[in-house]
Every structure is written in structure tokens, then in C-alpha cells.
Enzyme design. Structure first.
Site, PDB file in Angstrom:
ATOM      1  N   ARG A  82      38.732 -14.469  49.910  1.00 52.93           N
ATOM      2  CA  ARG A  82      37.567 -15.275  49.713  1.00 52.93           C
ATOM      3  C   ARG A  82      37.500 -15.579  47.952  1.00 52.93           C
ATOM      4  NH1 ARG A  82      32.352 -12.287  52.135  1.00 52.93           N
ATOM      5  NH2 ARG A  82      32.375 -11.167  50.005  1.00 52.93           N
ATOM      6  N   LYS A 184      31.528 -17.564  47.200  1.00 49.42           N
ATOM      7  CA  LYS A 184      30.565 -16.792  46.449  1.00 49.42           C
ATOM      8  C   LYS A 184      30.593 -16.965  44.908  1.00 49.42           C
ATOM      9  CE  LYS A 184      29.946 -11.833  47.404  1.00 49.42           C
ATOM     10  NZ  LYS A 184      28.539 -11.828  48.363  1.00 49.42           N
ATOM     11  N   GLU A 220      21.411 -18.377  56.502  1.00 45.32           N
ATOM     12  CA  GLU A 220      21.365 -16.911  56.325  1.00 45.32           C
ATOM     13  C   GLU A 220      20.456 -16.451  55.332  1.00 45.32           C
ATOM     14  OE1 GLU A 220      24.846 -15.683  53.912  1.00 45.32           O
ATOM     15  OE2 GLU A 220      25.340 -17.596  53.667  1.00 45.32           O
TER      16      GLU A 220
HETATM   17  C1  LIG Z   1      28.169 -11.648  49.683  1.00 43.12           C
HETATM   18  C2  LIG Z   1      27.537 -12.265  50.490  1.00 43.12           C
HETATM   19  C3  LIG Z   1      27.273 -12.060  51.883  1.00 43.12           C
HETATM   20  C4  LIG Z   1      27.664 -10.836  52.205  1.00 43.12           C
HETATM   21  O1  LIG Z   1      29.084 -10.578  52.440  1.00 43.12           O
HETATM   22  P1  LIG Z   1      29.943  -9.400  52.778  1.00 43.12           P
HETATM   23  O2  LIG Z   1      31.216  -9.600  52.583  1.00 43.12           O
HETATM   24  O3  LIG Z   1      29.595  -8.824  54.012  1.00 43.12           O
HETATM   25  O4  LIG Z   1      29.376  -8.270  51.615  1.00 43.12           O
HETATM   26  C5  LIG Z   1      26.389 -12.838  52.705  1.00 43.12           C
HETATM   27  N1  LIG Z   1      25.956 -13.786  52.330  1.00 43.12           N
HETATM   28  C6  LIG Z   1      26.050 -14.206  51.106  1.00 43.12           C
HETATM   29  C7  LIG Z   1      25.357 -15.694  50.439  1.00 43.12           C
HETATM   30  C8  LIG Z   1      26.708 -13.599  50.259  1.00 43.12           C
HETATM   31  O5  LIG Z   1      26.725 -13.919  48.863  1.00 43.12           O
END
Ligand SMILES: *Cc1c(COP(=O)(O)O)cnc(C)c1O
Length: 341
Positions: A82, A184, A220
Site C-alpha cells: 500500500r 494513505k 468510509e
Molecule cells: C489506515 C486507514 C484505514 C484502515 O486501514 P487498516 O489497514 O485496516 O489499518 C481506513 N481508512 C483510512 C482512510 C485509513 O487511512
């Protein structure tokens, strides 16, 4: 800080400086041999790209102490993958995922005494990140970067049981269509701060963001993906190009299908379907699943049958199975658990 002074079960989610961090610098088209350092400070030129045009990306994962005293990390290869995707989208150099996994392991090993004991509910949170260090004033990608990983012990997410939370449908958007919602990047968080401060001031725990194009589909929250359970026990998670692909969510979908024998669907979820679901949760590394009891849509409440006292039954099974896999008392699918020491 020595670990003797830490009260593991009351740590909360904050920064506690640990002994070692990992650093590698990118210059002249290549990454330096990474190393562990004791220096927690970063000194940068005033014109560094990270300050001017927000070229910065990150990851988050945890190290766990298992029942037999080993230290393990959960699917770090997916965090590495990622981070590669995030880097490409912001025109940053890729830090190769194999080297990423090795770096994560080395920094956890160097801070092994800060991995909380089994049963405390606490874990060692790992924060890998990369930022532009070279000077940039005309708008273009920097030519120099730093990749860093620090660790910090964090307390159990739920103290005294997982109480369902109340969230609101936000009037702000999290990510534009074809934008950066699926990577991210710090920039996605900077612009979510006003929305979350506003939601908290109004008495809500979190925001539900809808798709900014049509405001008809569920996206989300600021930092966690949604998971729903239908009245007949199917696990449903929203699909969209602007949702961050949560590793927890992907793992829970696998657990639902292959460990619990449930039907799973990863598809666009209309907001007007939400009132018909039996359970709702937020998934991410920090909490694994936070149960949602109530959603407020501009004064109109959606109350899930699971209520405000405890997790719904399917959510609870998912939570217990995945945390059991992470803590080593349920057998993990091949390749999910990396032993550090
Ligand atoms: C990090 C993150 C998540 C959760 O991802 P994980 O890999 O399960 O920790 C979900 N949404 C956003 C916007 C994120 O930055």
C-alpha cells in the site's frame, strides 16, 4: 523511557518515545542503506517539499506479544504494498515492499522491550512514513526523500468492553472522485480535521462520508472502513475507488467467509440501504472493529438492532476470530503472521 514506568493497560493512543527508529534517505535516484538511530528529531530545510506541497504518506500497523511470548506482526507485506501505491500516486520514490518488511522487523526487534505483555490488551504501534526533504518552490515533485519508521506503545483500544459509538453523516467530503482517497496520505487527514472537530463538538464520535459525486453511496469514516451485517447474516463492505483499502477490512472479509462460513459482499452500498442492516462496525488497525450503534442523518436516526450496549453477534464473532489470529491462539491463514523474535 524505560518500560518499567509504563502502565500498559492505561496507555491510551499517544506518542511515547521509544529507543530506536529506522531511517533511510533517498538522493541521486537511490535509497541509502537504512539504519537504526536513537535520534527522534528530524531537521529539514525550510523549503522541504513536505512543508510546501504536502508530499507525505504513511502506514500504520502493530506488533503483538503472543501467548507463548513471541513478538509477531500482522500482514506487513500488505502495508508495504500500500505504501508503494501511495508513493506512486504522489510522485514519490517507491520504497520496495521487501525492504519495507525487513525494516519494520528490525525496528520492532530493536524496541522489543516496549512490546506490551500478552493479555494486557496493549500493543506496539508501528508508524512507517515517507516525506519530501528536498527544497521545492516551483510546483513539482521533490528529488530527495526520507523514509522513517518509529514505534510507540499503545493501550487497549477498548477499556472495559467495546461500547457502540454514534456517528453522523457528514456534510464535508473526504475524497474527490478520481482523487487521493485510496492512498494513505497526510493530505487526506489534514482536510478531515475540521470535519471531525465539528462532529465531536456536536457530540458524535465519528463521521460517515458519502460519495462526493452523488451523495448516495457510503464511503468510509476519516480513518476506518465500514462493515455491515444484513439481517440474514451476510457481511457487506462498501466498494469505491476513493475508499482506502483497509487491511483489517480485507482480513475480516476472509475470516467471515473461510472461518465463519458467512456470505460476503464487497460492493457499492447505497446510503438508503443502511437502515435495513442489522449490525454496523468500523474496521482499522487501531480497534480492529468499533461497533456503531447509531447513525444520525441530519437529525434522523438509524438505530441498529444490536443497540448501544454491546457489539452485534456477528461483529463480535469477527472481532474475536481476527484478534485470536493476531494473538496466536487461532491458527492463521498462511503468510498472515510474521514472527519478529
Ligand atoms: C489506515 C486507514 C484505514 C484502515 O486501514 P487498516 O489497514 O485496516 O489499518 C481506513 N481508512 C483510512 C482512510 C485509513 O487511512
Amino acid at each position: 523511557m524505560s518500560n518499567a514506568s509504563l502502565d500498559w493497560s492505561n496507555l491510551g493512543f499517544g506518542y511515547h518515545e521509544t529507543e530506536k527508529r529506522y531511517v533511510s534517505n533517498y538522493k541521486d535516484g537511490k535509497w541509502s542503506e537504512g539504519e537504526l538511530t536513537s535520534d527522534p528529531t528530524v531537521t529539514l530545510n525550510e523549503c522541504a517539499g513536505v512543508f510546501q506541497y504536502a508530499q507525505t504518506i504513511f502506514e500504520g500497523l502493530k506488533a503483538y506479544r503472543t501467548e507463548n511470548g513471541k513478538i509477531v506482526i500482522f500482514r506487513p507485506d500488505l502495508n508495504g504494498e500500500r505504501l508503494e501505491n501511495s508513493a506512486k500516486r504522489l510522485e514519490m520514490p517507491v520504497y520496495p515492499k521487501d525492504k519495507f518488511v525487513e525494516a519494520v522487523k528490525s525496528v520492532v526487534k530493536a524496541n522489543a522491550d516496549m512490546v506490551p505483555p500478552y493479555g494486557s490488551g496493549a500493543t506496539l504501534y508501528i508508524r512507517p512514513y515517507m516525506f519530501a526533504t528536498g527544497p521545492v518552490i516551483g510546483v513539482k515533485p521533490s528529488t530527495e526523500y526520507q523514509f522513517r519508521i518509529f514505534t510507540t506503545p499503545v493501550g487497549p483500544y477498548f477499556k472495559g468492553g467495546a461500547k457502540p459509538i454514534t456517528i453522523k453523516v457528514s456534510d464535508f467530503d473526504r475524497a474527490a472522485p478520481h482523487g487521493t482517497g485510496n492512498i494513505k496520505a497526510g493530505l487526506n487527514y489534514a482536510m478531515s480535521l475540521h470535519a471531525i472537530v465539528t462532529a465531536h463538538a456536536e457530540g458524535f464520535d465519528e463521521n460517515m462520508y458519502l460519495d462526493p459525486g452523488t451523495r448516495t453511496y457510503v464511503e468510509e469514516t476519516g480513518g476506518a472502513n465500514f462493515l455491515f451485517v444484513t439481517k440474514d447474516g451476510t457481511v457487506v463492505t462498501p466498494k469505491s475507488d476513493s475508499i482506502l483499502p483497509s487491511i483489517t477490512r480485507r482480513s475480516l472479509m476472509y475470516v467471515a467467509e473461510h472461518y465463519l462460513g458467512l456470505k460476503v459482499e464487497h460492493r457499492p452500498v447505497r446510503f438508503d440501504e443502511v437502515k435495513d442492516f442489522a449490525e454496523c462496525g468500523l474496521c482499522g488497525t487501531a480497534a480492529v472493529i468499533s461497533p456503531v450503534g447509531k447513525i444520525n442523518d441530519h437529525g434522523k436516526e438509524i438505530c441498529f438492532p444490536s443497540g448501544m450496549e454491546e457489539m452485534g453477534p456477528v461483529t463480535k464473532k469477527l472481532y474475536e476470530t481476527l484478534t485470536g489470529i493476531q494473538m496466536g491462539h487461532i491458527e492463521a491463514p498462511e503468510g498472515w503472521i510474521y514472527e519478529v523474535c
